[in-house]
Write a protein that holds these residues in place. Structure first.
Motif, mmCIF file in Angstrom:
data_model
loop_
_atom_site.group_PDB
_atom_site.id
_atom_site.type_symbol
_atom_site.label_atom_id
_atom_site.label_comp_id
_atom_site.label_asym_id
_atom_site.label_seq_id
_atom_site.Cartn_x
_atom_site.Cartn_y
_atom_site.Cartn_z
ATOM 1 N N GLY A 1 0.826 -1.192 0.000
ATOM 2 C CA GLY A 1 0.000 0.000 0.000
ATOM 3 C C GLY A 1 0.865 1.247 0.000
ATOM 4 N N PRO A 2 0.284 2.412 0.344
ATOM 5 C CA PRO A 2 1.013 3.679 0.275
ATOM 6 C C PRO A 2 2.285 3.736 1.120
ATOM 7 C CG PRO A 2 -1.342 4.071 0.486
ATOM 8 C CD PRO A 2 -1.137 2.601 0.683
ATOM 9 N N SER A 3 2.300 3.073 2.271
ATOM 10 C CA SER A 3 3.515 3.078 3.107
ATOM 11 C C SER A 3 4.301 1.781 2.960
ATOM 12 C CB SER A 3 3.153 3.302 4.581
ATOM 13 O OG SER A 3 2.407 2.199 5.090
ATOM 14 N N GLY A 4 3.988 0.997 1.937
ATOM 15 C CA GLY A 4 4.658 -0.284 1.743
ATOM 16 C C GLY A 4 6.034 -0.140 1.125
ATOM 17 N N GLY A 5 6.570 -1.265 0.681
ATOM 18 C CA GLY A 5 7.924 -1.307 0.129
ATOM 19 C C GLY A 5 8.821 -2.152 1.003
ATOM 20 N N TRP A 6 9.809 -2.749 0.378
ATOM 21 C CA TRP A 6 10.681 -3.670 1.109
ATOM 22 C C TRP A 6 11.472 -2.973 2.193
ATOM 23 C CZ3 TRP A 6 9.187 -8.329 0.410
ATOM 24 C CH2 TRP A 6 8.642 -8.713 -0.826
ATOM 25 N N ALA A 7 12.039 -1.814 1.878
ATOM 26 C CA ALA A 7 12.923 -1.144 2.835
ATOM 27 C C ALA A 7 12.178 -0.753 4.109
ATOM 28 C CB ALA A 7 13.557 0.084 2.190
ATOM 29 N N ARG A 8 10.914 -0.356 3.993
ATOM 30 C CA ARG A 8 10.159 0.116 5.155
ATOM 31 C C ARG A 8 9.466 -1.015 5.904
ATOM 32 N NH1 ARG A 8 6.584 5.266 3.725
ATOM 33 N NH2 ARG A 8 6.346 5.140 5.993
ATOM 34 N N ARG B 1 17.129 -8.714 -5.010
ATOM 35 C CA ARG B 1 16.621 -7.386 -5.364
ATOM 36 C C ARG B 1 15.648 -6.883 -4.298
ATOM 37 N NH1 ARG B 1 11.995 -5.992 -7.504
ATOM 38 N NH2 ARG B 1 11.500 -8.135 -8.135
ATOM 39 N N CYS B 2 14.747 -7.751 -3.839
ATOM 40 C CA CYS B 2 13.759 -7.349 -2.834
ATOM 41 C C CYS B 2 14.403 -7.023 -1.492
ATOM 42 C CB CYS B 2 12.719 -8.452 -2.653
ATOM 43 S SG CYS B 2 11.670 -8.752 -4.086
ATOM 44 N N ALA C 1 8.640 -11.888 0.764
ATOM 45 C CA ALA C 1 8.839 -11.989 -0.678
ATOM 46 C C ALA C 1 8.330 -13.321 -1.209
ATOM 47 C CB ALA C 1 10.321 -11.814 -1.012
ATOM 48 N N ALA C 2 8.570 -14.386 -0.468
ATOM 49 C CA ALA C 2 8.111 -15.713 -0.896
ATOM 50 C C ALA C 2 6.592 -15.759 -0.983
ATOM 51 C CB ALA C 2 8.631 -16.786 0.059
ATOM 52 N N PHE C 3 5.905 -15.127 -0.028
ATOM 53 C CA PHE C 3 4.443 -15.112 -0.075
ATOM 54 C C PHE C 3 3.912 -14.240 -1.209
ATOM 55 C CE2 PHE C 3 4.241 -16.944 4.267
ATOM 56 C CZ PHE C 3 3.270 -17.900 4.017
ATOM 57 N N LEU C 4 4.736 -13.304 -1.680
ATOM 58 C CA LEU C 4 4.339 -12.483 -2.823
ATOM 59 C C LEU C 4 4.743 -13.110 -4.155
ATOM 60 C CD1 LEU C 4 5.081 -8.897 -1.457
ATOM 61 C CD2 LEU C 4 2.851 -9.963 -1.812
ATOM 62 N N GLY C 5 5.239 -14.343 -4.110
ATOM 63 C CA GLY C 5 5.512 -15.087 -5.334
ATOM 64 C C GLY C 5 6.953 -15.119 -5.788
ATOM 65 N N VAL C 6 7.852 -14.478 -5.070
ATOM 66 C CA VAL C 6 9.264 -14.494 -5.454
ATOM 67 C C VAL C 6 9.836 -15.883 -5.210
ATOM 68 C CG1 VAL C 6 11.541 -13.550 -4.925
ATOM 69 C CG2 VAL C 6 9.542 -12.040 -4.995
ATOM 70 N N HIS C 7 10.630 -16.380 -6.164
ATOM 71 C CA HIS C 7 11.223 -17.707 -5.980
ATOM 72 C C HIS C 7 12.570 -17.864 -6.676
ATOM 73 C CE1 HIS C 7 10.225 -19.320 -10.053
ATOM 74 N NE2 HIS C 7 9.261 -18.414 -9.979
#
Length: 318
Positions: free
Chosen positions: A155-162, A212-213, A199-205
Motif C-alpha cells: 500500500g502507500p507506506s509499503g515497500g521492502w525497505a520500510r 533485489r527485494c 517476498a516468498a508469499f508475494l511469489g518471489v522464488h
C-alpha cells in the motif's frame, strides 16, 4: 471480565518503518512472544514470569520495559517500599492473541522438536479440540495461500525497505530450554528472514529476485535461503514455498492485521489485499475447525492437567 486499557493507534513518522516493520521489531523475538503468552494466561508481576520462564532478570526487565513503552503492557505500582510493579495487558497487547494462537497451531502441526509438549486447544463454545482456520471477516470463507485467494500487495507506506525492522533492533531467540516457538523465531526473528518470507508469499522464488527485494549482500540471501530450505519452508529445487511454508500464512496475515490496527503510517497502510471470492477488502478472522464458529479470545481454552484460559478474568463465568 476485567476492562482493558483503551488506546488510540500510534502514528508512525512519514518515511520511517511502516506497521509491518514495527510489528516485526516487536514480535520477531521469542522472549517477547513468551512474555505475552504468559500475560494472556494471567502473569502480571515480575515473579510470575520468572517462575514460568527460564529468563534472566535483565532480559525480563528489558522486555517488560519495551512492551510497556510500545503500549502492549501498562505498568502499575502495587507496592511503595520497595517499589514493585504490575504489568497489565492493554487492549493493544491482548490483541496479539490471534497471532499467538496461529503460531501455536503451526508449531504444533509442523515442528516436532519442542522441549515440552504443546497443550491442546479447546473451543469453549463447542467443547471440542480445534485448529484455528483463517477466514475472511467479510464472508466467513476460508482463505489459503493459493495465488487466486487474495489480490493486492504493498500500500502507500509499503515497500521492502520500510517493511523490515530497523537494523538496530535487537531480537534473539529464547533458545535452550524455552524453545516453544523455535522455527517461528527463525522465520520472523531476523530482519532478512522476515523480508525473505514476505517476498516468498508475494511469489518471489528466484535468487536474483530475492536479492533485489531484500537489497542484501548475496551471502546473506544465500544463508537465509539455505536456512529456509533446511526448515522445510522453501523447496530446494526452485525456492518456492512448501506446504509447511504456505501453512504459515495465518501467522503472517494476523500479525500484519494487528500491526495495521495499532500502528498507522501517515501515508496509509503498508499492505492492502482484496479477497477474490467476495470482493471485499481483506481482514483476517479465525474460526474453529470443529464447529466453524468465529473464535474470540475468551473462548480459547488450554487443556493440560488443569484448565486455563487465554482470558483469566473469564474463569469466573465457568
Amino acid at each position: 471480565m476485567s476492562r482493558l486499557t483503551t488506546q488510540a493507534p500510534t502514528v508512525l513518522r512519514a518515511g520511517g518503518p511502516n506497521a509491518v516493520g514495527v510489528m516485526l521489531g516487536l514480535l520477531g523475538d521469542e522472549w517477547t512472544l513468551l512474555i505475552l503468552r504468559e500475560a494472556l494466561l494471567g502473569a502480571r508481576r515480575f515473579v510470575d514470569w520468572r517462575a514460568r520462564l527460564p529468563i534472566s532478570n535483565a532480559v525480563l526487565t528489558a522486555r517488560l520495559n519495551r512492551l510497556a513503552g510500545a503500549g502492549l503492557l501498562d505498568r502499575h505500582a502495587y507496592q511503595d517500599r520497595p517499589p514493585r510493579w504490575e504489568y497489565r495487558l492493554t487492549e493493544r497487547g491482548a490483541g496479539v492473541w490471534p497471532v499467538l494462537l496461529c503460531i501455536w497451531a503451526w508449531e504444533a502441526a509442523w515442528v516436532p522438536e519442542h522441549v515440552e509438549r504443546l497443550p491442546v486447544r479447546v473451543h469453549a463454545a463447542c467443547g471440542q479440540a480445534f485448529d484455528p482456520v483463517l477466514v475472511c471477516a467479510a464472508c466467513e470463507q476460508p482463505v489459503t495461500a493459493a495465488p487466486d485467494q487474495l489480490t493486492g500487495g504493498f500500500g502507500p507506506s509499503g515497500g521492502w525497505a520500510r517493511s523490515v525492522p530497523d537494523a538496530s533492533t535487537r531480537r534473539r531467540s529464547a533458545g535452550g530450554d524455552a524453545g516453544l516457538f523455535p522455527q517461528t523465531t527463525a522465520l520472523m526473528g531476523n530482519r532478512w528472514s522476515a523480508a525473505l518470507l514476505g517476498a516468498a508469499f508475494l511469489g518471489v522464488h528466484r535468487f536474483a529476485e530475492f536479492q533485489r527485494c531484500l537489497a542484501a549482500p548475496p551471502t546473506v540471501v544465500a544463508d537465509r535461503i539455505r536456512r529456509f530450505c533446511e526448515l522445510g519452508v522453501l523447496r530446494e529445487r526452485d525456492y518456492r514455498l512448501t506446504a509447511k511454508g504456505r501453512a504459515f500464512l495465518p501467522v503472517v496475515l494476523t500479525a500484519v492485521d494487528w500491526a495495521q490496527r495499532w500502528f498507522h503510517a501517515e501515508e496509509g497502510p503498508a499492505l492492502e489485499h482484496v479477497h477474490t471470492a467476495c470482493g471485499a477488502s481483506f481482514s483476517p478472522a479465525l474460526s474453529c475447525s470443529a464447529c466453524a464458529g468465529r473464535l474470540c479470545r475468551v473462548d480459547v481454552r488450554v487443556r493440560t492437567d488443569t484448565v486455563t484460559m487465554l482470558d483469566p478474568a473469564s474463569r469466573s463465568r465457568r
